[in-house]
Design a protein around this motif. Structure first.
Motif, PDB file in Angstrom:
ATOM      1  N   THR A   1       0.833  -1.204   0.000  1.00  0.00           N
ATOM      2  CA  THR A   1       0.000   0.000   0.000  1.00  0.00           C
ATOM      3  C   THR A   1       0.867   1.252   0.000  1.00  0.00           C
ATOM      4  OG1 THR A   1      -1.754  -1.187   1.152  1.00  0.00           O
ATOM      5  CG2 THR A   1      -1.853   1.212   1.212  1.00  0.00           C
ATOM      6  N   ALA A   2       1.934   1.243   0.780  1.00  0.00           N
ATOM      7  CA  ALA A   2       2.842   2.396   0.804  1.00  0.00           C
ATOM      8  C   ALA A   2       3.444   2.631  -0.571  1.00  0.00           C
ATOM      9  CB  ALA A   2       3.946   2.180   1.842  1.00  0.00           C
ATOM     10  N   LEU A   3       3.876   1.571  -1.238  1.00  0.00           N
ATOM     11  CA  LEU A   3       4.441   1.721  -2.581  1.00  0.00           C
ATOM     12  C   LEU A   3       3.395   2.167  -3.587  1.00  0.00           C
ATOM     13  CD1 LEU A   3       6.837  -1.371  -2.706  1.00  0.00           C
ATOM     14  CD2 LEU A   3       7.472   1.051  -2.517  1.00  0.00           C
ATOM     15  N   LEU A   4       2.173   1.663  -3.449  1.00  0.00           N
ATOM     16  CA  LEU A   4       1.094   2.073  -4.346  1.00  0.00           C
ATOM     17  C   LEU A   4       0.832   3.570  -4.232  1.00  0.00           C
ATOM     18  CD1 LEU A   4      -1.190   1.371  -6.321  1.00  0.00           C
ATOM     19  CD2 LEU A   4      -2.620   0.899  -4.345  1.00  0.00           C
ATOM     20  N   ILE A   5       0.814   4.077  -3.026  1.00  0.00           N
ATOM     21  CA  ILE A   5       0.601   5.510  -2.833  1.00  0.00           C
ATOM     22  C   ILE A   5       1.794   6.301  -3.373  1.00  0.00           C
ATOM     23  CG2 ILE A   5       0.362   7.320  -1.083  1.00  0.00           C
ATOM     24  CD1 ILE A   5      -1.277   5.225   0.554  1.00  0.00           C
ATOM     25  N   MET A   6       2.984   5.755  -3.207  1.00  0.00           N
ATOM     26  CA  MET A   6       4.183   6.446  -3.674  1.00  0.00           C
ATOM     27  C   MET A   6       4.312   6.456  -5.192  1.00  0.00           C
ATOM     28  SD  MET A   6       7.027   5.762  -0.780  1.00  0.00           S
ATOM     29  CE  MET A   6       8.147   6.923  -1.534  1.00  0.00           C
ATOM     30  N   VAL A   7       3.465   5.708  -5.898  1.00  0.00           N
ATOM     31  CA  VAL A   7       3.428   5.777  -7.359  1.00  0.00           C
ATOM     32  C   VAL A   7       3.135   7.209  -7.793  1.00  0.00           C
ATOM     33  CG1 VAL A   7       1.965   5.122  -9.330  1.00  0.00           C
ATOM     34  CG2 VAL A   7       2.898   3.372  -7.836  1.00  0.00           C
ATOM     35  N   ASN A   8       2.470   7.970  -6.941  1.00  0.00           N
ATOM     36  CA  ASN A   8       2.156   9.357  -7.267  1.00  0.00           C
ATOM     37  C   ASN A   8       3.408  10.222  -7.415  1.00  0.00           C
ATOM     38  OD1 ASN A   8      -0.786   9.763  -7.408  1.00  0.00           O
ATOM     39  ND2 ASN A   8      -0.706   8.817  -5.400  1.00  0.00           N
ATOM     40  N   LEU A   9       4.516   9.836  -6.796  1.00  0.00           N
ATOM     41  CA  LEU A   9       5.724  10.654  -6.875  1.00  0.00           C
ATOM     42  C   LEU A   9       6.269  10.730  -8.297  1.00  0.00           C
ATOM     43  CD1 LEU A   9       7.503   9.790  -3.517  1.00  0.00           C
ATOM     44  CD2 LEU A   9       5.745  11.492  -4.001  1.00  0.00           C
TER      45      LEU A   9
ATOM     46  N   ALA B   1     -15.615  -0.445  -5.040  1.00  0.00           N
ATOM     47  CA  ALA B   1     -14.782   0.440  -4.226  1.00  0.00           C
ATOM     48  C   ALA B   1     -13.903   1.320  -5.109  1.00  0.00           C
ATOM     49  CB  ALA B   1     -13.919  -0.368  -3.270  1.00  0.00           C
ATOM     50  N   VAL B   2     -13.334   0.749  -6.150  1.00  0.00           N
ATOM     51  CA  VAL B   2     -12.456   1.522  -7.035  1.00  0.00           C
ATOM     52  C   VAL B   2     -13.253   2.560  -7.820  1.00  0.00           C
ATOM     53  CG1 VAL B   2     -10.941   1.373  -9.049  1.00  0.00           C
ATOM     54  CG2 VAL B   2     -10.662  -0.240  -7.167  1.00  0.00           C
ATOM     55  N   VAL B   3     -14.370   2.157  -8.395  1.00  0.00           N
ATOM     56  CA  VAL B   3     -15.164   3.101  -9.199  1.00  0.00           C
ATOM     57  C   VAL B   3     -15.792   4.170  -8.306  1.00  0.00           C
ATOM     58  CG1 VAL B   3     -17.211   3.332 -10.667  1.00  0.00           C
ATOM     59  CG2 VAL B   3     -15.604   1.450 -11.047  1.00  0.00           C
ATOM     60  N   ARG B   4     -16.498   3.727  -7.285  1.00  0.00           N
ATOM     61  CA  ARG B   4     -17.169   4.677  -6.387  1.00  0.00           C
ATOM     62  C   ARG B   4     -16.160   5.542  -5.636  1.00  0.00           C
ATOM     63  NH1 ARG B   4     -20.541   2.596  -1.457  1.00  0.00           N
ATOM     64  NH2 ARG B   4     -20.233   4.472  -0.247  1.00  0.00           N
ATOM     65  N   GLY B   5     -15.093   4.930  -5.140  1.00  0.00           N
ATOM     66  CA  GLY B   5     -14.067   5.676  -4.420  1.00  0.00           C
ATOM     67  C   GLY B   5     -13.404   6.730  -5.287  1.00  0.00           C
ATOM     68  N   SER B   6     -13.133   6.388  -6.541  1.00  0.00           N
ATOM     69  CA  SER B   6     -12.516   7.355  -7.459  1.00  0.00           C
ATOM     70  C   SER B   6     -13.467   8.520  -7.734  1.00  0.00           C
ATOM     71  CB  SER B   6     -12.140   6.676  -8.774  1.00  0.00           C
ATOM     72  OG  SER B   6     -11.163   5.679  -8.546  1.00  0.00           O
ATOM     73  N   LEU B   7     -14.716   8.209  -7.955  1.00  0.00           N
ATOM     74  CA  LEU B   7     -15.696   9.275  -8.223  1.00  0.00           C
ATOM     75  C   LEU B   7     -15.898  10.166  -6.999  1.00  0.00           C
ATOM     76  CD1 LEU B   7     -18.354   7.311 -10.299  1.00  0.00           C
ATOM     77  CD2 LEU B   7     -16.729   9.020 -11.137  1.00  0.00           C
TER      78      LEU B   7
ATOM     79  N   VAL C   1      -4.058   6.077 -13.034  1.00  0.00           N
ATOM     80  CA  VAL C   1      -3.076   5.044 -12.717  1.00  0.00           C
ATOM     81  C   VAL C   1      -3.362   4.381 -11.369  1.00  0.00           C
ATOM     82  CG1 VAL C   1      -0.621   4.608 -12.308  1.00  0.00           C
ATOM     83  CG2 VAL C   1      -1.326   6.128 -14.166  1.00  0.00           C
ATOM     84  N   VAL C   2      -3.605   5.178 -10.333  1.00  0.00           N
ATOM     85  CA  VAL C   2      -3.798   4.609  -8.990  1.00  0.00           C
ATOM     86  C   VAL C   2      -5.004   3.670  -8.930  1.00  0.00           C
ATOM     87  CG1 VAL C   2      -4.239   5.164  -6.563  1.00  0.00           C
ATOM     88  CG2 VAL C   2      -2.499   6.434  -7.835  1.00  0.00           C
ATOM     89  N   PRO C   3      -6.166   4.033  -9.479  1.00  0.00           N
ATOM     90  CA  PRO C   3      -7.280   3.066  -9.439  1.00  0.00           C
ATOM     91  C   PRO C   3      -6.954   1.754 -10.164  1.00  0.00           C
ATOM     92  CG  PRO C   3      -8.093   5.250  -9.999  1.00  0.00           C
ATOM     93  CD  PRO C   3      -6.596   5.329 -10.022  1.00  0.00           C
ATOM     94  N   ALA C   4      -6.286   1.854 -11.307  1.00  0.00           N
ATOM     95  CA  ALA C   4      -5.948   0.639 -12.050  1.00  0.00           C
ATOM     96  C   ALA C   4      -4.962  -0.223 -11.271  1.00  0.00           C
ATOM     97  CB  ALA C   4      -5.363   1.009 -13.408  1.00  0.00           C
TER      98      ALA C   4
END
Length: 174
Positions: free
Chosen positions: A31-39, A97-103, A156-159
């Motif tokens: 999860t930490a690495l997934l969030i860090m994809v934003n960097l 969760a991905v669709v609703r959370g992103s929206l 990218v993050v949702p995918a």
């Protein structure tokens, strides 16, 4: 210069600190690495903006990258923590969760990026005026990075979350 080396070193410490805090908050390296994809998503726009602005990497622009990394990380946290909330507390499926959370996170993320971007435009436009030698390069980096990270964060993050969460669920079931 010494200042550039110091800022670069501190920037690396910031990235390591971000990872550590994310790991402590989420108790998951994945999860930490997934969030860090934003960097790197933010880095794309920041580097492009510096290149378009003459390609000079200054101490001020390095400070802009550090600031940008904080904003990009916050956007990733907002997305991923909301996905996890929807799944764990509201019983949503992974896809829901991905669709609703992103929206549901689209408006807050866009609002933050728009407010910061609008505040930076005068700094960037007045870059040639005396006294703006520090502010303008920093503003250019943050503005460019905000554009790329905000747009790419929503794609990218949702995918990646859907892919890694599905893999984790499969591994847990086995």
């Amino acid at each position: 210069s010494d200042a550039s080396r110091t800022i670069s070193f501190l920037g690396l410490l910031v990235v390591a600190g971000i990872f550590l805090l994310l790991f402590l908050a989420f108790r998951s390296v994945r999860t930490a690495l997934l969030i860090m994809v934003n960097l790197p998503l933010a880095l794309i726009g920041g580097v492009a903006a510096v290149s378009l602005g003459g390609g000079v990497l200054s101490v001020a622009s390095l400070v802009g990258f550090i600031t940008l990394f904080g904003i990009a990380t916050r956007n990733g946290i907002m997305m991923v923590s909301h996905y996890e909330h929807l799944q764990q507390h509201e019983g949503a499926s992974l896809e829901e969760a991905v669709v609703r959370g992103s929206l549901e996170r689209l408006s807050p993320i866009l609002m933050t990026a728009l407010c910061a971007g609008l505040a930076l435009i005068p700094l960037v436009l007045a870059g040639e005026r005396p006294g703006n030698e520090i502010q303008a390069p920093m503003g250019v980096v943050i503005l460019g990075g905000l554009l790329s990270s905000t747009a790419l964060n929503m794609l990218v993050v949702p995918a990646l979350y859907a892919r890694f969460a599905r893999r984790r669920a499969g591994a847990d079931a086995v």
